[in-house]
Design a protein around this motif. Sequence first.
Motif, short mmCIF file in Angstrom:
data_model
loop_
_atom_site.label_atom_id
_atom_site.label_comp_id
_atom_site.label_asym_id
_atom_site.label_seq_id
_atom_site.Cartn_x
_atom_site.Cartn_y
_atom_site.Cartn_z
N SER A 1 0.82 -1.21 0.00
CA SER A 1 0.00 0.00 0.00
C SER A 1 0.85 1.27 0.00
N SER B 1 -7.97 0.84 -1.45
CA SER B 1 -6.91 0.15 -0.73
C SER B 1 -7.35 -1.25 -0.29
N LYS B 2 -6.39 -2.05 0.16
CA LYS B 2 -6.74 -3.27 0.85
C LYS B 2 -7.72 -2.89 1.98
N PRO B 3 -8.79 -3.64 2.19
CA PRO B 3 -9.03 -5.04 1.81
C PRO B 3 -9.57 -5.27 0.39
N HIS B 4 -9.67 -4.22 -0.42
CA HIS B 4 -10.01 -4.45 -1.82
C HIS B 4 -8.89 -5.26 -2.46
N PRO B 5 -9.23 -6.27 -3.27
CA PRO B 5 -8.20 -7.19 -3.78
C PRO B 5 -7.43 -6.71 -5.00
N ASN C 1 -6.44 -6.09 6.91
CA ASN C 1 -6.86 -5.63 5.57
C ASN C 1 -6.12 -6.37 4.47
N ALA D 1 -7.73 -8.86 1.70
CA ALA D 1 -7.51 -8.60 0.27
C ALA D 1 -7.02 -9.87 -0.44
#
Length: 217
Positions: free
Chosen positions: A111, A142-146, A171, A175
Amino acid sequence: MKNTVIFDMDGVIVDTEPLHKKAYYQHFGELNIDVDAELFSKFTGKSTRNVYQMIKDIFGIDTNAEELIQRKRTVFYELFDTDPDLKLLDGVGSLINQLYAHDFQLILASSAAKSTIDRVFRRFDLFPFFSYLVSGEDFPESKPHPAIFIEAQRLSGNDRSKCIVIEDSTNGILAANAADIFCVGYKSANSKNQNYETADLVIHHFDELDVEKLKIF
């Protein structure tokens, strides 16, 4: 058989989290805002941009996000260049060397900003070992979006079944789960308020991993 390891950076390769925390809180002081421990823990694994968007929303700060980000980075770089205790986390250098020697593909998916990644990789001479460096600043979420792990897996040229993610944050683990990639949760002495329940494997030291074990996960 696994042949690609995707590393997070902060808290996995190098522990810059204390420096980031110092930089954030110095800046929070300049902004005259009170960020408690519970709120700060929610920033782990998020990009600097998303952290400051949260800060702007929560505290009603009108300052442009870019200005906030640049000020925090300036403070961080000052700390980075002067802190004598900044070093690779125990055992990770040996693991990186071992994996590279056995033809594993290594990819960074952090990140952190590109400038921070570059600074860390130059200080510890890590560039020769990694095929790709992927920064969270290239993604709107951002994470937790993969997205960052999906991109790392795409760059690898390998199916996700051949990839492993090493992460230290809730997070980051979420992800990796969302990207459907096997996740090793690194729960170090520095890990605070993070949830490792959905990691496929939890380790406390990098000497718990070796080439043969990683191949068969």
